[in-house]
Enzyme design. Structure first.
Site, PDB file in Angstrom:
ATOM      1  N   ASN A  67       4.029 -15.657 -12.835  1.00 17.03           N
ATOM      2  CA  ASN A  67       3.871 -14.229 -12.546  1.00 17.03           C
ATOM      3  C   ASN A  67       4.923 -13.848 -11.499  1.00 17.03           C
ATOM      4  OD1 ASN A  67       3.055 -11.690 -11.719  1.00 17.03           O
ATOM      5  ND2 ASN A  67       1.183 -12.399 -10.696  1.00 17.03           N
ATOM      6  N   TRP A  68       5.926 -13.111 -11.944  1.00 11.33           N
ATOM      7  CA  TRP A  68       7.018 -12.760 -11.021  1.00 11.33           C
ATOM      8  C   TRP A  68       6.635 -11.611 -10.083  1.00 11.33           C
ATOM      9  CZ3 TRP A  68      12.593 -12.896 -13.580  1.00 11.33           C
ATOM     10  CH2 TRP A  68      12.902 -14.218 -13.878  1.00 11.33           C
ATOM     11  N   LYS A  69       5.519 -10.951 -10.373  1.00  9.81           N
ATOM     12  CA  LYS A  69       5.098  -9.786  -9.566  1.00  9.81           C
ATOM     13  C   LYS A  69       6.240  -8.764  -9.514  1.00  9.81           C
ATOM     14  CE  LYS A  69       2.093 -12.892  -7.078  1.00  9.81           C
ATOM     15  NZ  LYS A  69       1.243 -13.123  -5.935  1.00  9.81           N
ATOM     16  N   HIS A  94      -5.472  -8.953 -11.847  1.00 10.60           N
ATOM     17  CA  HIS A  94      -4.951  -9.746 -10.720  1.00 10.60           C
ATOM     18  C   HIS A  94      -5.502  -9.147  -9.432  1.00 10.60           C
ATOM     19  CE1 HIS A  94      -2.207 -11.478  -7.808  1.00 10.60           C
ATOM     20  NE2 HIS A  94      -1.884 -12.375  -8.715  1.00 10.60           N
ATOM     21  N   GLU A 122      -4.192  -8.503  -6.755  1.00 12.27           N
ATOM     22  CA  GLU A 122      -3.322  -7.475  -6.156  1.00 12.27           C
ATOM     23  C   GLU A 122      -3.522  -6.119  -6.833  1.00 12.27           C
ATOM     24  OE1 GLU A 122       0.336  -9.670  -6.480  1.00 12.27           O
ATOM     25  OE2 GLU A 122      -0.408 -11.089  -4.983  1.00 12.27           O
ATOM     26  N   GLU A 148      -8.307 -17.485  -9.463  1.00  7.82           N
ATOM     27  CA  GLU A 148      -7.340 -17.300  -8.391  1.00  7.82           C
ATOM     28  C   GLU A 148      -8.057 -16.869  -7.101  1.00  7.82           C
ATOM     29  OE1 GLU A 148      -3.134 -16.703 -10.023  1.00  7.82           O
ATOM     30  OE2 GLU A 148      -3.995 -14.743  -9.647  1.00  7.82           O
ATOM     31  N   GLY A 152      -0.331 -16.872  -2.449  1.00  9.14           N
ATOM     32  CA  GLY A 152       0.812 -16.649  -1.570  1.00  9.14           C
ATOM     33  C   GLY A 152       0.618 -17.170  -0.156  1.00  9.14           C
ATOM     34  N   SER A 210      -1.008 -20.640  -4.857  1.00  8.88           N
ATOM     35  CA  SER A 210      -0.179 -21.617  -4.134  1.00  8.88           C
ATOM     36  C   SER A 210       0.034 -22.923  -4.891  1.00  8.88           C
ATOM     37  CB  SER A 210      -0.754 -21.877  -2.739  1.00  8.88           C
ATOM     38  OG  SER A 210      -0.690 -20.689  -1.963  1.00  8.88           O
ATOM     39  N   GLY A 237       2.652 -17.900  -8.963  1.00 10.07           N
ATOM     40  CA  GLY A 237       3.387 -16.754  -8.443  1.00 10.07           C
ATOM     41  C   GLY A 237       4.724 -17.194  -7.872  1.00 10.07           C
ATOM     42  N   GLY A 238       4.780 -17.371  -6.561  1.00  9.11           N
ATOM     43  CA  GLY A 238       6.023 -17.659  -5.849  1.00  9.11           C
ATOM     44  C   GLY A 238       6.889 -18.736  -6.484  1.00  9.11           C
TER      45      GLY A 238
HETATM   46  C1  PEP Z   1      -0.544 -15.231  -8.202  1.00 12.17           C
HETATM   47  O1  PEP Z   1      -0.357 -14.220  -7.555  1.00 12.17           O
HETATM   48  O2  PEP Z   1      -0.944 -15.162  -9.374  1.00 12.17           O
HETATM   49  C2  PEP Z   1      -0.252 -16.515  -7.564  1.00 12.17           C
HETATM   50  C3  PEP Z   1      -0.876 -17.558  -8.001  1.00 12.17           C
HETATM   51  O3  PEP Z   1       0.650 -16.511  -6.522  1.00 12.17           O
HETATM   52  P1  PEP Z   1       1.180 -17.791  -5.688  1.00 12.17           P
HETATM   53  O4  PEP Z   1       1.444 -18.896  -6.668  1.00 12.17           O
HETATM   54  O5  PEP Z   1       2.442 -17.301  -5.027  1.00 12.17           O
HETATM   55  O6  PEP Z   1       0.112 -18.129  -4.712  1.00 12.17           O
END
Ligand code: PEP
Length: 253
Positions: A13-15, A97, A99, A167, A173, A213, A234-235
């Site tokens: 997920n590049w957000k 999500h 967010e 999640e 993050g 994470s 994500g990241g």
């Molecule tokens: C996400 O937002 O779906 C996620 C898992 O982010 P991260 O891997 O950066 O914690």
């Protein structure tokens, strides 16, 4: 995206990250031989979906979206429908999500409506669920996840086009992840909730992702947990080398 058998899934997920120049990361990902026995998906921002699909057409890398509207068309300025995403060649969409639940006030009911729209358009709905730190500390995790699942994942959805992502909000993050038994506890509860909703056989086909994470250095242990069928990343999905390492860890699990 494989249906029937439970193929593992590494989803990125590049957000709201990425410009046209960053599509080079996809080239790098798609050029490395992707393990054929798992599914690999990147969900770039909406602006990059079309060029990403054009660029990865010859590879096994699937491209998805990060949200869609619950209606298929109409006067909804700035929104994008599932039908439009499917028209571009997207195969999946992340829904609910944290967010979006937090930043856009998305309710379980809205997430369920979006999931119906996604599936009606032929997209796999990747529905996210997760507790806050306060909820976990209060001992309410399973109750919160159960309520989100009851509201966001109605029995009217098609389990063949469904993925759930656990999640924990506090793990996204932050560099923090739950203990492996904590992940196992939630995934097992989700599998049981799916079985109650869709029947044991159908529930067995739904992929359950862990997200929050996931990095190259913790992926293997997370993928060793029962009922973890992959990750939503994500990241670490922004960097082809890191995401590839996670994909390889999943392929080896
Ligand atoms: C996400 O937002 O779906 C996620 C898992 O982010 P991260 O891997 O950066 O914690």
């Amino acid at each position: 995206m494989g249906a029937g058998m439970r193929r593992k899934l590494a989803a990125g997920n590049w957000k709201m990250n990425g410009l046209l120049a960053d599509l080079a990361q996809l080239d790098q990902l798609a050029k490395a031989p992707l393990p054929p026995h798992i599914d690999t998906l990147i969900c770039p921002p909406a602006t990059l979906i079309h060029p990403a699909i054009a660029q990865t057409r010859a590879s096994a890398l699937a491209i998805g979206a990060q949200d869609c509207h619950a209606q298929s068309a109409g006067a909804f300025t700035g929104d994008i429908s599932a039908l439009q995403l499917r028209d571009l060649g997207a195969s999946a969409v992340i829904l609910g999500h944290s967010e979006r639940r937090e930043g856009h006030g998305e309710s379980d009911q809205l997430v369920a409506a979006k999931a119906h729209a996604a599936q009606a358009a032929g997209l796999c709905a990747i529905i996210c669920l997760g507790e806050t730190l306060a909820q976990r500390q209060a001992g309410d995790t399973l109750q919160v996840i159960g309520a989100q699942c009851a509201g966001s994942v109605p029995a009217t959805l098609d389990p063949a086009l469904l993925v759930l992502a656990y999640e924990p909000v506090w793990a996204i993050g932050s560099g923090l992840i739950p203990t492996l038994p904590q992940i196992a506890e939630v995934h097992s509860a989700l599998r049981a909730a799916l079985a109650a909703r869709f029947g044991a056989e159908a529930a067995h086909t739904v992929r359950l992702l862990y997200g929050g994470s996931v990095k190259p250095d913790n992926a293997a242990e997370v993928f060793g947990v029962a009922d973890v069928d992959g990750a939503l990343v994500g990241g670490a999905s922004l960097n082809a080398q890191d995401f590839s390492a996670i994909v390889q860890a999943l392929a080896a699990a």
